[in-house]
Design a protein around this motif. Structure first.
Motif, PDB file in Angstrom:
ATOM      1  N   MET A   1       5.064   3.060 -16.820  1.00  0.00           N
ATOM      2  CA  MET A   1       4.765   3.044 -15.391  1.00  0.00           C
ATOM      3  C   MET A   1       3.423   3.725 -15.107  1.00  0.00           C
ATOM      4  SD  MET A   1       7.232   1.430 -13.783  1.00  0.00           S
ATOM      5  CE  MET A   1       7.270   2.001 -12.082  1.00  0.00           C
ATOM      6  N   SER A   2       3.178   4.852 -15.766  1.00  0.00           N
ATOM      7  CA  SER A   2       1.920   5.575 -15.568  1.00  0.00           C
ATOM      8  C   SER A   2       0.732   4.745 -16.029  1.00  0.00           C
ATOM      9  CB  SER A   2       1.969   6.901 -16.341  1.00  0.00           C
ATOM     10  OG  SER A   2       0.732   7.571 -16.254  1.00  0.00           O
ATOM     11  N   GLU A   3       0.849   4.127 -17.206  1.00  0.00           N
ATOM     12  CA  GLU A   3      -0.252   3.308 -17.728  1.00  0.00           C
ATOM     13  C   GLU A   3      -0.495   2.082 -16.848  1.00  0.00           C
ATOM     14  OE1 GLU A   3      -0.334   2.307 -21.845  1.00  0.00           O
ATOM     15  OE2 GLU A   3       0.345   4.272 -22.506  1.00  0.00           O
ATOM     16  N   MET A   4       0.576   1.469 -16.366  1.00  0.00           N
ATOM     17  CA  MET A   4       0.430   0.280 -15.528  1.00  0.00           C
ATOM     18  C   MET A   4      -0.267   0.613 -14.212  1.00  0.00           C
ATOM     19  SD  MET A   4       0.708  -2.939 -15.049  1.00  0.00           S
ATOM     20  CE  MET A   4       1.853  -3.720 -16.194  1.00  0.00           C
ATOM     21  N   LEU A   5       0.078   1.753 -13.608  1.00  0.00           N
ATOM     22  CA  LEU A   5      -0.577   2.163 -12.364  1.00  0.00           C
ATOM     23  C   LEU A   5      -2.075   2.379 -12.576  1.00  0.00           C
ATOM     24  CD1 LEU A   5       2.029   4.600 -10.781  1.00  0.00           C
ATOM     25  CD2 LEU A   5       0.996   2.640  -9.618  1.00  0.00           C
ATOM     26  N   ILE A   6      -2.431   3.036 -13.666  1.00  0.00           N
ATOM     27  CA  ILE A   6      -3.852   3.265 -13.984  1.00  0.00           C
ATOM     28  C   ILE A   6      -4.570   1.928 -14.162  1.00  0.00           C
ATOM     29  CG2 ILE A   6      -5.439   4.161 -15.736  1.00  0.00           C
ATOM     30  CD1 ILE A   6      -3.340   6.426 -16.211  1.00  0.00           C
ATOM     31  N   TYR A   7      -3.938   1.020 -14.883  1.00  0.00           N
ATOM     32  CA  TYR A   7      -4.535  -0.299 -15.132  1.00  0.00           C
ATOM     33  C   TYR A   7      -4.737  -1.061 -13.818  1.00  0.00           C
ATOM     34  CZ  TYR A   7      -4.953  -5.172 -16.578  1.00  0.00           C
ATOM     35  OH  TYR A   7      -5.382  -6.468 -16.729  1.00  0.00           O
ATOM     36  N   LEU A   8      -3.709  -1.102 -12.975  1.00  0.00           N
ATOM     37  CA  LEU A   8      -3.793  -1.857 -11.729  1.00  0.00           C
ATOM     38  C   LEU A   8      -4.892  -1.320 -10.823  1.00  0.00           C
ATOM     39  CD1 LEU A   8       0.012  -2.377 -10.952  1.00  0.00           C
ATOM     40  CD2 LEU A   8      -1.607  -4.104 -11.761  1.00  0.00           C
ATOM     41  N   ARG A   9      -4.972  -0.011 -10.705  1.00  0.00           N
ATOM     42  CA  ARG A   9      -6.025   0.588  -9.873  1.00  0.00           C
ATOM     43  C   ARG A   9      -7.411   0.230 -10.422  1.00  0.00           C
ATOM     44  NH1 ARG A   9      -2.227   5.589  -9.181  1.00  0.00           N
ATOM     45  NH2 ARG A   9      -1.724   5.500  -6.955  1.00  0.00           N
ATOM     46  N   SER A  10      -7.532   0.209 -11.751  1.00  0.00           N
ATOM     47  CA  SER A  10      -8.823  -0.115 -12.366  1.00  0.00           C
ATOM     48  C   SER A  10      -9.229  -1.563 -12.098  1.00  0.00           C
ATOM     49  CB  SER A  10      -8.766   0.138 -13.880  1.00  0.00           C
ATOM     50  OG  SER A  10      -8.051  -0.885 -14.553  1.00  0.00           O
ATOM     51  N   LYS A  11      -8.249  -2.409 -11.791  1.00  0.00           N
ATOM     52  CA  LYS A  11      -8.515  -3.826 -11.515  1.00  0.00           C
ATOM     53  C   LYS A  11      -8.622  -4.130 -10.017  1.00  0.00           C
ATOM     54  CE  LYS A  11      -8.540  -5.098 -15.812  1.00  0.00           C
ATOM     55  NZ  LYS A  11      -9.767  -5.611 -16.446  1.00  0.00           N
ATOM     56  N   GLY A  12      -8.664  -3.077  -9.210  1.00  0.00           N
ATOM     57  CA  GLY A  12      -8.873  -3.271  -7.784  1.00  0.00           C
ATOM     58  C   GLY A  12      -7.622  -3.422  -6.949  1.00  0.00           C
ATOM     59  N   VAL A  13      -6.453  -3.225  -7.546  1.00  0.00           N
ATOM     60  CA  VAL A  13      -5.203  -3.275  -6.783  1.00  0.00           C
ATOM     61  C   VAL A  13      -5.096  -2.010  -5.931  1.00  0.00           C
ATOM     62  CG1 VAL A  13      -2.682  -3.297  -6.926  1.00  0.00           C
ATOM     63  CG2 VAL A  13      -4.042  -4.715  -8.481  1.00  0.00           C
ATOM     64  N   ARG A  14      -4.862  -2.178  -4.641  1.00  0.00           N
ATOM     65  CA  ARG A  14      -4.688  -1.020  -3.758  1.00  0.00           C
ATOM     66  C   ARG A  14      -3.246  -0.532  -3.851  1.00  0.00           C
ATOM     67  NH1 ARG A  14      -6.585  -2.119   2.209  1.00  0.00           N
ATOM     68  NH2 ARG A  14      -5.131  -3.871   1.983  1.00  0.00           N
ATOM     69  N   VAL A  15      -3.083   0.767  -3.981  1.00  0.00           N
ATOM     70  CA  VAL A  15      -1.748   1.348  -4.133  1.00  0.00           C
ATOM     71  C   VAL A  15      -1.564   2.431  -3.074  1.00  0.00           C
ATOM     72  CG1 VAL A  15      -0.145   2.551  -5.663  1.00  0.00           C
ATOM     73  CG2 VAL A  15      -1.769   0.880  -6.612  1.00  0.00           C
ATOM     74  N   PHE A  16      -0.592   2.236  -2.187  1.00  0.00           N
ATOM     75  CA  PHE A  16      -0.285   3.224  -1.159  1.00  0.00           C
ATOM     76  C   PHE A  16       1.072   3.845  -1.469  1.00  0.00           C
ATOM     77  CE2 PHE A  16      -3.012   0.182   1.271  1.00  0.00           C
ATOM     78  CZ  PHE A  16      -4.075   1.044   1.494  1.00  0.00           C
ATOM     79  N   SER A  17       1.068   5.141  -1.764  1.00  0.00           N
ATOM     80  CA  SER A  17       2.307   5.868  -2.058  1.00  0.00           C
ATOM     81  C   SER A  17       2.753   6.668  -0.840  1.00  0.00           C
ATOM     82  CB  SER A  17       2.100   6.802  -3.251  1.00  0.00           C
ATOM     83  OG  SER A  17       1.094   7.763  -2.954  1.00  0.00           O
ATOM     84  N   ASN A  18       4.012   7.110  -0.877  1.00  0.00           N
ATOM     85  CA  ASN A  18       4.583   7.901   0.225  1.00  0.00           C
ATOM     86  C   ASN A  18       4.376   7.211   1.570  1.00  0.00           C
ATOM     87  OD1 ASN A  18       5.451  10.169  -1.405  1.00  0.00           O
ATOM     88  ND2 ASN A  18       3.277  10.645  -1.637  1.00  0.00           N
ATOM     89  N   GLU A  19       4.515   5.896   1.572  1.00  0.00           N
ATOM     90  CA  GLU A  19       4.275   5.112   2.781  1.00  0.00           C
ATOM     91  C   GLU A  19       5.440   4.147   2.975  1.00  0.00           C
ATOM     92  OE1 GLU A  19       0.500   2.658   4.695  1.00  0.00           O
ATOM     93  OE2 GLU A  19       0.207   4.213   3.195  1.00  0.00           O
ATOM     94  N   LYS A  20       6.113   4.270   4.084  1.00  0.00           N
ATOM     95  CA  LYS A  20       7.329   3.497   4.330  1.00  0.00           C
ATOM     96  C   LYS A  20       7.048   2.304   5.239  1.00  0.00           C
ATOM     97  CE  LYS A  20      12.063   4.092   6.077  1.00  0.00           C
ATOM     98  NZ  LYS A  20      13.005   5.056   6.698  1.00  0.00           N
ATOM     99  N   VAL A  21       7.526   1.123   4.827  1.00  0.00           N
ATOM    100  CA  VAL A  21       7.425  -0.063   5.678  1.00  0.00           C
ATOM    101  C   VAL A  21       8.491   0.046   6.764  1.00  0.00           C
ATOM    102  CG1 VAL A  21       7.707  -2.570   5.788  1.00  0.00           C
ATOM    103  CG2 VAL A  21       6.498  -1.526   3.857  1.00  0.00           C
ATOM    104  N   ILE A  22       8.050   0.012   8.013  1.00  0.00           N
ATOM    105  CA  ILE A  22       8.989   0.181   9.131  1.00  0.00           C
ATOM    106  C   ILE A  22       9.218  -1.119   9.903  1.00  0.00           C
ATOM    107  CG2 ILE A  22       8.600   2.658   9.388  1.00  0.00           C
ATOM    108  CD1 ILE A  22       6.657   2.023  11.679  1.00  0.00           C
ATOM    109  N   ASP A  23       8.303  -2.094   9.736  1.00  0.00           N
ATOM    110  CA  ASP A  23       8.485  -3.355  10.465  1.00  0.00           C
ATOM    111  C   ASP A  23       7.579  -4.425   9.866  1.00  0.00           C
ATOM    112  OD1 ASP A  23       9.550  -5.071  12.305  1.00  0.00           O
ATOM    113  OD2 ASP A  23       8.714  -4.079  14.071  1.00  0.00           O
ATOM    114  N   ILE A  24       7.859  -5.661  10.204  1.00  0.00           N
ATOM    115  CA  ILE A  24       6.979  -6.770   9.856  1.00  0.00           C
ATOM    116  C   ILE A  24       6.789  -7.624  11.101  1.00  0.00           C
ATOM    117  CG2 ILE A  24       7.535  -6.873   7.391  1.00  0.00           C
ATOM    118  CD1 ILE A  24       9.526  -9.069   7.992  1.00  0.00           C
ATOM    119  N   GLU A  25       5.605  -8.233  11.212  1.00  0.00           N
ATOM    120  CA  GLU A  25       5.321  -9.122  12.343  1.00  0.00           C
ATOM    121  C   GLU A  25       5.466 -10.552  11.855  1.00  0.00           C
ATOM    122  OE1 GLU A  25       1.400  -9.820  14.915  1.00  0.00           O
ATOM    123  OE2 GLU A  25       2.294  -7.817  15.213  1.00  0.00           O
TER     124      GLU A  25
END
Length: 415
Positions: free
Chosen positions: A202-226
């Motif tokens: 999991m740690s290696e995958m997160l590092i890899y994804l960020r290096s490829k431009g994937v945005r990662v938002f932690s401690n953030e809860k989805v409360i609704d969708i439009e």
């Protein structure tokens, strides 16, 4: 056409989905309510399991469940409660626990596990990662003749499905594990399985994804969708509003809270599992299931993990000491050289596994929403099926032919 895709949920399914989507050239954003250090993706046994082709909802499990219901330290514990979603799930589970439905589920479960194992090995060979991965198989260890006979029947079914399976005596197992001190009558040995160290991957995958431009938002809860006209245009969190072309829902046990917003009810119950990490030397080299106790044992990178139990008690992260003690007692009963300490038990953790009534995950689009792809409900196979699910989701969103037949995994299916 490259798309702006939001992945709700950053466990093993979400990260693997982001991995394959970014390889297709899509812009990917992951949103997760945690800080990427806890949950089922971090406390699981790390198994890749073609051997686990039998769904949880199998004939006989209802009677066992009723018996275990009155024992809070039993391997499979269901807490009865007057909750409409729970009662509906229980009824659907009962309807799924038939020989005919189990037979229909075997091939899809086996095929997706084998596909996922191959994808893990592709990742490992690509040299983008350095995660721990070993393919040593899995021992189904038993203490009683009755359980041994039950496991060998399943093993013979595995042979029919093309898996390499052996019925081993206690002496045969000792030859494979000469220093582990196993106290058993025998084991069914599946050569097909592999194992990993989850936190590391999991740690290696997160590092890899960020290096490829994937945005990662932690401690953030989805409360609704439009949503309008069966199309999600915005995902609203407790911190921001995100626009999107497509949404992937991989929020595990919390997924039904999101699908309700589009009028889709996907039956899921959270199945709590526990783990104890043992840092002392155990001399265990091959992963094992301690059958009577339903405890998984994994030699990970630098420690041994003992994991187990399926506790259907709703969404909560409360540690039940009786469950932890049951795992520790099982370890001592099966391995003469293992004695889990009080300190190790006190550091135990739990995670919630999203369980569907029929034991098959939900992978695919729903008729309720044109740009939502659902990827959840993997129960105890979440770790095993991460790459396969991610690959299938990327194929669905990129309008490619899927590598596997996904009809058995349709989110809109009835039970």
């Amino acid at each position: 056409m490259n798309k702006n895709i939001i992945v709700i949920g950053g466990g093993i399914i979400g990260l693997c989905t982001a991995y394959y989507l970014q390889k297709e050239g899509h812009q990917v954003t992951i949103v997760d309510k945690s800080n990427f250090t806890s949950g089922a993706s971090y406390v699981n046994a790390g198994y890749i399991t073609p051997s686990h082709f039998m769904p949880l909802a199998a004939p006989g499990i209802i009677n066992k469940g009723i018996k275990w219901m009155f024992n809070s330290s039993s391997p499979f514990y269901v807490k009865p409660r007057l909750n409409i979603e729970f009662l509906k799930w229980t009824w659907d589970f009962k309807k799924s626990a038939t020989a005919l439905k189990v037979e229909k589920a075997i091939k899809p479960i086996k095929d997706i596990n084998l596909f996922s194992r191959d994808l893990y090995e592709e990742m490992k060979a690509a040299n983008d990662f350095n995660f721990h991965y070993e393919r040593k198989g899995l021992l189904m260890c038993y203490k009683t003749d009755e359980v041994g006979e039950e496991e060998w029947k399943i093993g013979q079914r595995g042979i029919e499905e093309g898996l390499k399976v052996e019925n081993l005596s206690a002496k045969d197992v000792e030859n494979l594990e000469p220093k582990a001190g196993l106290n058993i009558k025998g084991a069914i040995y599946y050569h097909s399985d592999a194992h990993m160290t989850p936190n590391q991957f999991m740690s290696e995958m997160l590092i890899y994804l960020r290096s490829k431009g994937v945005r990662v938002f932690s401690n953030e809860k989805v409360i609704d969708i439009e949503i309008s006209n069966k199309y999600i245009s915005k995902v609203i969190t407790d911190k921001q509003i995100l626009t999107c072309d497509e949404v992937v829902l991989s929020a595990g046990s919390w997924s039904p809270l999101i699908t309700k917003k589009i009028g889709l009810k996907i039956p899921i119950q959270a199945g709590k599992g526990y783990r104890i990490n043992v840092n002392q030397s155990t001399n265990i080299t091959i992963p094992a299931i301690l059958c009577e106790a339903k405890v998984a044992v994994t030699p990970m990178d630098g420690f041994t993990r003992f994991a187990g139990t399926m506790e259907i008690t709703g969404i909560n992260n409360t540690i039940n000491p009786k469950r932890v003690d049951a795992i520790a007692k099982a370890a001592k009963a099966y391995y003469n050289s293992v004695n889990i300490t009080k300190s190790e038990k006190e550091k135990s953790e739990c995670g919630l596994r999203p369980c569907t009534p029929d034991g098959l995950p939900y992978i695919g689009k729903s008729s309720k929403c044109n740009n939502l792809t659902i990827a959840t409900g993997h129960a105890m196979m979440g770790w095993s099926l991460g790459p396969a699910t991610g690959k299938l989701v990327s194929e669905i969103i990129s309008n490619r032919k899927t590598s596997l037949n996904i009809v058995p995994f349709q989110p809109d299916r009835t039970f």
